[in-house]
Motif scaffolding. Structure first.
Motif, PDB file in Angstrom:
ATOM      1  N   UNK A   5       0.818  -1.220   0.000  1.00 31.01           N
ATOM      2  CA  UNK A   5       0.000   0.000   0.000  1.00 31.01           C
ATOM      3  C   UNK A   5       0.846   1.261   0.000  1.00 31.01           C
ATOM      4  N   UNK A   6       2.106   1.185   0.470  1.00 29.39           N
ATOM      5  CA  UNK A   6       2.971   2.366   0.449  1.00 29.39           C
ATOM      6  C   UNK A   6       3.169   2.846  -0.984  1.00 29.39           C
ATOM      7  N   UNK A   7       3.269   1.905  -1.915  1.00 31.56           N
ATOM      8  CA  UNK A   7       3.412   2.263  -3.327  1.00 31.56           C
ATOM      9  C   UNK A   7       2.180   3.025  -3.797  1.00 31.56           C
ATOM     10  N   UNK A   8       0.996   2.547  -3.417  1.00 30.05           N
ATOM     11  CA  UNK A   8      -0.246   3.218  -3.817  1.00 30.05           C
ATOM     12  C   UNK A   8      -0.354   4.603  -3.207  1.00 30.05           C
ATOM     13  N   UNK A   9       0.074   4.752  -1.956  1.00 28.51           N
ATOM     14  CA  UNK A   9       0.006   6.045  -1.289  1.00 28.51           C
ATOM     15  C   UNK A   9       0.897   7.074  -1.973  1.00 28.51           C
ATOM     16  N   UNK A  10       2.004   6.626  -2.551  1.00 34.65           N
ATOM     17  CA  UNK A  10       2.841   7.547  -3.300  1.00 34.65           C
ATOM     18  C   UNK A  10       2.337   7.781  -4.706  1.00 34.65           C
ATOM     19  N   UNK A  11       1.797   6.746  -5.323  1.00 36.15           N
ATOM     20  CA  UNK A  11       1.430   6.810  -6.733  1.00 36.15           C
ATOM     21  C   UNK A  11       0.207   7.692  -6.988  1.00 36.15           C
ATOM     22  N   UNK A  12      -0.810   7.580  -6.138  1.00 37.18           N
ATOM     23  CA  UNK A  12      -2.066   8.284  -6.405  1.00 37.18           C
ATOM     24  C   UNK A  12      -1.907   9.801  -6.464  1.00 37.18           C
ATOM     25  N   UNK A  13      -1.352  10.445  -5.428  1.00 34.86           N
ATOM     26  CA  UNK A  13      -1.245  11.909  -5.505  1.00 34.86           C
ATOM     27  C   UNK A  13      -0.263  12.383  -6.570  1.00 34.86           C
ATOM     28  N   UNK A  14       0.835  11.645  -6.784  1.00 36.82           N
ATOM     29  CA  UNK A  14       1.808  12.103  -7.775  1.00 36.82           C
ATOM     30  C   UNK A  14       1.259  11.952  -9.194  1.00 36.82           C
ATOM     31  N   UNK A  15       0.397  10.934  -9.428  1.00 39.05           N
ATOM     32  CA  UNK A  15      -0.223  10.793 -10.745  1.00 39.05           C
ATOM     33  C   UNK A  15      -1.163  11.955 -11.025  1.00 39.05           C
ATOM     34  N   UNK A  16      -1.950  12.320 -10.024  1.00 39.98           N
ATOM     35  CA  UNK A  16      -2.856  13.462 -10.196  1.00 39.98           C
ATOM     36  C   UNK A  16      -2.065  14.750 -10.434  1.00 39.98           C
TER      37      UNK A  16
END
Length: 458
Positions: free
Chosen positions: A301-312
């Motif tokens: 989930x750490x990967x998802x927590x970084x990926x979501x805001x940076x993708x937006x």
């Protein structure tokens, strides 16, 4: 956009969520290793085969029509998978699911091209990129939760049932919010059946030995890959000939655009490293460290927590920074994966999950600056009327990259497991080097594009 993202999340989630459910499927259905392999690879293969012709169909007949058909088929296939009395039934349901996912995905990129312009299009692709990153990383966590709720014997069925209410809602909302057909669709054009068959044959021959790398033995299977390349070359020749008098399924002139050609190559290389990361991570944590499916999912989930805001964020600023933003994201992913190797080396044992949080967060931040900005840049010059087919080609490259990556990284992983008599830590670290090599190859592609752009705009 919300309707598109919900459906996109559902289809992409099923790529990763099944990995942690395989032990439960094996226990519940007494499935053979070959059947388990096809539960995963059948979905990926069918999805890859359908992407381009489905994008073409949406361009011609209307993207809402294709979208609703795909979501309906995906939902029904999820029901069939959930009630499967045996492993063969489940494999067939997964193949149908994959084909339905291949119908849905190019409609999303086509609709984004159709509905948004300029900076707004970048933000829309940013949201879609965040969805890709979240679904890839959250899949193992959600799968672990559902298996814990349903039990080890039957919990895998919940992994498929969860799609049903989402699919029904998406169909209802699609008719309300998605635009119908418009005059831009070329309704009298042929679907180019010869091109469809040639492309399907070429992709099948290329992907089959990769997705079945651990089941098929002997070196002869690798001859299918050059055979697949020959068929794809034949497909290219046919499309050129067909394009002289008709509208071809794949407009090869798109590859004269540097942004599209290099963006497609970059996506193929990057997904070769991205998808395989979670494949070996869940194997290492569950088989090597002894984590449960839920614990292994929590780690990612750490990967998802970084990926979501940076993708937006990446979608919002890609119009300003262009390809250098993608290159910077790839540098961050490389740093995160290198730090992951260091964490595994320094913190062996059951506490390794906490040590992996920061490196995976950094890799996730980089990932968000790669997927959606690269898709925005690759499709930036593509005519809207060809957006579905062009997006299908782009995503087919990503699926081929995923298959190549899982085959290469998986081979390195399992070879080391065998040669070290079950040392999963050493196996994970060796396989991670292959992941990093894919990401570095994508970085080189991005830097070539940056250099070419600076030469053309000094």
């Amino acid at each position: 956009m919300s309707v598109c993202l919900v459906a996109g999340f559902m289809t992409l989630l099923d790529v990763s969520i099944v990995n942690v459910a395989l032990p439960s499927v094996r226990a519940g259905l007494h499935a053979s290793p070959s059947d388990l392999q096809w539960v995963v690879s059948g979905y990926a293969l069918a999805l890859g085969l359908v992407l381009v012709p489905a994008g073409r169909f949406g361009d011609m007949r209307g993207r809402r029509t294709a979208f609703v058909f795909g979501v309906t088929m995906f939902t029904l296939a999820s029901v069939l998978a959930g009630v499967a009395p045996g492993s063969r039934w489940l494999v067939v349901a997964r193949v149908v699911q994959g084909a339905a996912g291949g119908v849905i995905t190019p409609q999303i990129s086509g609709l984004i091209q159709q509905l948004f312009r300029g900076a707004e299009r970048g933000r829309a692709f940013g949201l879609f990129g965040a969805t890709v990153g979240i679904s890839t990383a959250v899949g193992p966590l959600l799968g672990g939760l559902l298996i814990q709720v349903g039990g080890h014997q039957e919990g895998w069925r919940y992994v498929f049932y969860v799609n049903v209410p989402i699919g029904v809602l998406a169909v209802l909302l699609a008719y309300r919010y998605l635009p119908g057909g418009s005059p831009e669709y070329r309704r009298r054009e042929s679907m180019d059946p010869v091109g469809v068959l040639l492309l399907a044959a070429g992709i099948s021959l290329t992907l089959l030995p990769l997705v079945e790398a651990h089941q098929w033995h002997g070196q002869a299977r690798w001859l299918l890959i050059p055979a697949g390349f020959l068929v794809v070359a034949g497909f290219t020749g046919w499309e050129r000939r067909y394009g002289r008098r008709h509208d071809p399924m794949v407009d090869l002139s798109l590859f004269r655009m540097r942004s599209y050609a290099l963006g497609t190559l970059l996506g193929t290389l990057y997904f070769g490293g991205l998808t395989a990361i979670f494949f070996i991570l869940t194997q290492y944590l569950q088989e090597g460290v002894g984590y449960s499916a839920l614990q292994a999912g929590l780690t990612s989930t750490a990967f998802a927590l970084g990926s979501a805001p940076s993708a937006a964020l990446g979608g919002r600023v890609v119009a300003r920074f262009g390809r250098p933003l993608v290159a910077f994201g790839l540098v961050l992913v490389t740093v995160g994966l290198a730090a992951t190797d260091l964490a595994v080396r320094l913190v062996p044992g059951h506490e390794v999950g906490w040590a992996l949080a920061a490196p995976l967060l950094v890799a996730g931040l980089g990932n968000g600056m790669v997927i959606s900005p690269n898709q925005t840049l690759a499709l930036s010059q593509v005519p809207v009327a060809r957006a579905g087919a062009a997006g299908g080609v782009l995503q087919t490259g990503q699926r081929i990259g995923s298959a190549i990556g899982i085959a290469a990284v998986g081979s390195a992983f399992f070879t080391q497991v065998a040669s070290t008599h079950g040392d999963y830590t050493v196996a994970f670290r060796h396989a991670l080097l292959v992941n990093i090599a894919f990401v570095l190859a994508a970085l080189v592609t991005a830097l070539i594009d940056v250099a070419a752009d600076r030469r053309s705009h000094p």
